[in-house]
Design a protein around this motif. Structure first.
Motif, short mmCIF file in Angstrom:
data_model
loop_
_atom_site.label_atom_id
_atom_site.label_comp_id
_atom_site.label_asym_id
_atom_site.label_seq_id
_atom_site.Cartn_x
_atom_site.Cartn_y
_atom_site.Cartn_z
N VAL A 192 7.09 -29.37 65.45
CA VAL A 192 7.80 -30.76 65.91
C VAL A 192 8.62 -30.38 67.42
O VAL A 192 8.93 -29.43 67.44
CB VAL A 192 9.02 -30.99 64.87
N GLU A 242 11.10 -31.94 70.13
CA GLU A 242 12.35 -32.67 70.33
C GLU A 242 12.64 -32.97 71.86
O GLU A 242 13.07 -32.03 72.33
CB GLU A 242 13.38 -32.78 69.29
N SER A 243 12.35 -34.20 72.48
CA SER A 243 13.21 -34.43 73.84
C SER A 243 14.34 -34.98 73.48
O SER A 243 14.77 -35.13 72.61
CB SER A 243 12.08 -35.10 74.63
N VAL A 244 14.96 -35.24 74.56
CA VAL A 244 16.23 -35.88 74.30
C VAL A 244 16.26 -37.15 73.56
O VAL A 244 17.25 -37.05 72.80
CB VAL A 244 16.88 -36.26 75.96
N LEU A 263 6.82 -36.69 77.36
CA LEU A 263 8.03 -36.37 76.39
C LEU A 263 9.28 -36.40 77.25
O LEU A 263 10.36 -36.79 76.78
CB LEU A 263 7.98 -35.14 75.54
N GLY A 264 9.38 -35.93 78.42
CA GLY A 264 10.58 -35.62 79.21
C GLY A 264 11.16 -34.30 78.46
O GLY A 264 10.56 -33.32 78.06
N ASP A 265 12.42 -34.11 79.03
CA ASP A 265 13.13 -32.77 78.70
C ASP A 265 13.13 -32.17 77.37
O ASP A 265 13.76 -33.01 76.42
CB ASP A 265 14.54 -32.78 79.31
N LEU A 322 10.64 -19.99 72.20
CA LEU A 322 10.91 -21.45 72.13
C LEU A 322 12.39 -21.67 71.35
O LEU A 322 12.87 -22.68 71.69
CB LEU A 322 9.96 -22.49 71.82
N GLU A 323 12.67 -20.77 70.79
CA GLU A 323 14.01 -21.34 69.80
C GLU A 323 15.17 -21.16 70.67
O GLU A 323 16.00 -21.87 70.62
CB GLU A 323 14.18 -20.12 68.57
N VAL A 357 14.31 -30.34 74.14
CA VAL A 357 15.46 -29.65 73.83
C VAL A 357 15.42 -28.92 72.54
O VAL A 357 16.50 -28.24 72.03
CB VAL A 357 16.62 -30.47 73.79
N PHE A 358 14.28 -29.01 71.79
CA PHE A 358 14.25 -28.34 70.50
C PHE A 358 12.81 -28.26 70.21
O PHE A 358 12.07 -29.27 70.29
CB PHE A 358 15.08 -29.12 69.44
N VAL A 359 12.43 -27.02 69.51
CA VAL A 359 11.11 -26.92 68.80
C VAL A 359 11.05 -26.35 67.47
O VAL A 359 11.86 -25.30 67.21
CB VAL A 359 10.31 -25.94 69.78
N GLU A 360 10.58 -27.10 66.53
CA GLU A 360 10.57 -26.53 65.17
C GLU A 360 9.20 -25.75 64.94
O GLU A 360 8.12 -26.54 65.01
CB GLU A 360 10.82 -27.59 63.95
N ALA A 375 13.40 -38.59 71.89
CA ALA A 375 12.05 -38.56 70.93
C ALA A 375 11.91 -37.22 69.94
O ALA A 375 12.15 -36.16 70.54
CB ALA A 375 10.96 -38.93 71.64
N VAL A 376 11.42 -37.57 68.76
CA VAL A 376 10.91 -36.50 67.81
C VAL A 376 9.56 -36.66 67.60
O VAL A 376 9.06 -37.75 67.41
CB VAL A 376 11.71 -36.68 66.45
#
Lengths: 125, 363
Positions: free
Chosen positions: A58, A60-62, A35-37, A83-84, A39-42, A64-65
């Motif tokens: 979910v 989210e990388s730079v 996925l790479g870096d 993780l938020e 930047v967001f976890v739902e 991809a979702v």
């Protein structure tokens, strides 16, 4: 790439660790690297009932979702709120501080789970 | 499916651990080993990043009719350029919508150089050559012979200066010089797509690898497409296929500042004037989420709970949070409560001004 021996793995590159009647979920080192870096976890809501194989979070990388699927069925009793603020923990500590959710298992319902050796072979294929 | 092209630096990207993806007909690195966020940080926070943008096209326009031709086919006022100056411009079709956005370099009264988007290259060249028939001008596509590197970030000048035979300090923003880089003729402009100080360097393919490697030795870090897109989105710079396309005119895209209606006739002028008189069909806005989330391309934008448009570029900015450019109905550009639909939920947003993050270009 690390694949700890005390975890089970899915074909969707999640890991699960069973502790008594509870299970902890995360994504594998292979998954975070692909996925790479991040930047967001739902995160899922506490109390939500998950079926095995259901998308429950979910990441989210730079670019991809990606959905994350529950390896086993259960009720969400805890989520990794760290993780938020620090979604990058999924990258840096995929099997530790980067865990995503903890469920109380309901019965034996699960997707196909692999041992560390089986997952290693699966990744090589 | 046609085979993907490779730039002269392809093997360098692979050797540096570049993750290769198809992009505009080329195999390009989306990121290298250290990852998009670290690459972004290198450029934004005082370092220098080097980007292989050789997929972009270059067209040389020469002849006694060069000025008249470019006045007719581009939107900006080419008569205002002095030799050594660059400006941002566009090619429109007769309907006033974008064929491409470009930069125009004035070398002399009879010689200009255009930089065009990779994905539009063949379309642009065919258009320019067809229109050139009515002018005393020649239009030559030099894309296949040219390597284009962007060197961006506060440390760019220090990294490049030892390789160049003239003083880079004297090149102002949106100015260029014909210099020698590692002893070979090149064009170096103080331009870029990141909001940081830096240069774009046009060199022959024969020295692409040596220049690339020398810049790495001078401390520049290789930067992939993902970080490039983060840097440009934070500035709110338009990208063809996102904010601009053959479906919008400069009136919608907030690009009337490069569309000079008072300079005389040009392709698309009548249509742009008509659109401006009638009012835009939609308007580009900048928004920022006020709740957690990442607005992404094609996500729907709602105003007062009613669907109004969609995101054209969106990202998680390490400095500004969830930010996006979006088209909305004209009446919603300034008024109404904004939200973005993310996985079925409306996430609150507010209008903001561009750039999303402070620009450090040298004015």
């Amino acid at each position: 790439m690390t694949i700890p021996a005390n975890l089970k793995y899915t074909k969707e590159h999640e890991w699960v660790r069973v502790e008594g009647d509870c299970a902890i979920f995360g994504i594998s080192d292979h998954a975070q690297e692909a996925l790479g870096d991040i930047v967001f976890v739902e995160l899922p809501e506490i109390g939500r009932t998950l079926e095995a194989g259901e998308a429950y979070a979910v990441v989210e990388s730079v670019k991809a979702v990606s959905d994350v699927y529950a390896p086993v069925a259960g009720e969400v009793i805890e989520v990794n709120e760290a993780l938020e603020g620090e979604p990058e923990l999924v990258n840096s500590e995929a099997y530790g501080a980067g865990w995503i959710a903890k469920v109380k298992m309901s019965g034996a319902d699960s997707v196909e789970l692999m041992s560390d050796d089986e997952y290693t072979l699966f990744l090589e294929e | 499916m046609t085979e993907l092209a490779k730039t002269p630096l392809f093997d360098q990207h692979v050797a540096l651990g570049g993750k290769i993806v198809p992009f505009a007909g080329f195999e390009m690195p989306v990121q290298y080993k250290s990852g998009a966020l670290r690459e972004y940080t290198a450029v934004r926070e005082g370092g220098a990043g080097i980007f292989d943008i050789s997929h972009m096209g270059q067209v040389r326009v020469t002849g006694s009719g060069a000025l008249a031709f470019l006045q007719y086919v581009t939107t900006n006022d080419v008569s205002k350029l002095i030799p050594g100056q660059v400006h941002y411009s566009a090619l429109l079709n007769a309907g006033g919508t974008f064929i491409d956005d470009i930069t125009t370099y004035k070398i002399s009264d009879t010689e200009y150089y255009l930089c065009i988007n990779a994905a539009n290259r063949h379309k642009d060249v065919a258009h320019l050559q067809a229109e050139a028939k009515a002018f005393a001008v020649s239009v030559v596509d030099e894309s296949d012979d040219t390597t284009l590197l962007a060197l961006q970030g506060a440390a760019s000048q220090a990294a490049l200066q030892p390789m160049v035979n003239s003083e880079l300090e004297s090149i102002g923003y949106y100015k260029f010089a014909r210099v020698q880089v590692n002893g070979v003729d090149a064009i170096v402009s103080r331009t870029g797509y990141t909001g940081e100080d830096g240069f774009e360097i046009y060199i022959p393919n024969s020295i692409a690898i040596s220049v690339w490697k020398t810049l790495l030795v001078h401390g520049a870090e290789p930067i992939g497409l993902a970080a490039r897109d983060m840097l440009r989105t934070e500035m709110g710079y338009a990208l063809y296929g996102h904010e601009i396309s053959d479906a919008v005119t400069p009136v919608e895209a907030k690009l009337m500042w490069i569309t000079k209606l008072d300079k005389g006739d040009f392709i698309g002028k009548t249509a742009v004037e008509a659109r401006r008189a009638a009012g835009p069909e939609r308007r580009l806005i900048a928004l920022k989420l006020t709740e957690r989330g990442i607005p992404r391309e094609h996500y729907k934008v709602f105003v007062d709970g009613v669907e109004s448009g969609e995101v054209t570029s969106g990202m998680h900015s390490p400095l500004a949070g969830g930010v996006a450019l979006a088209y909305v109905q004209p009446e919603h550009a300034d008024n109404g409560d904004l939200s973005v639909e993310i996985r079925g939920k409306l996430v609150a947003a507010e209008r903001t001004t561009l750039p999303f993050v402070r620009s450090n270009v040298r004015r």
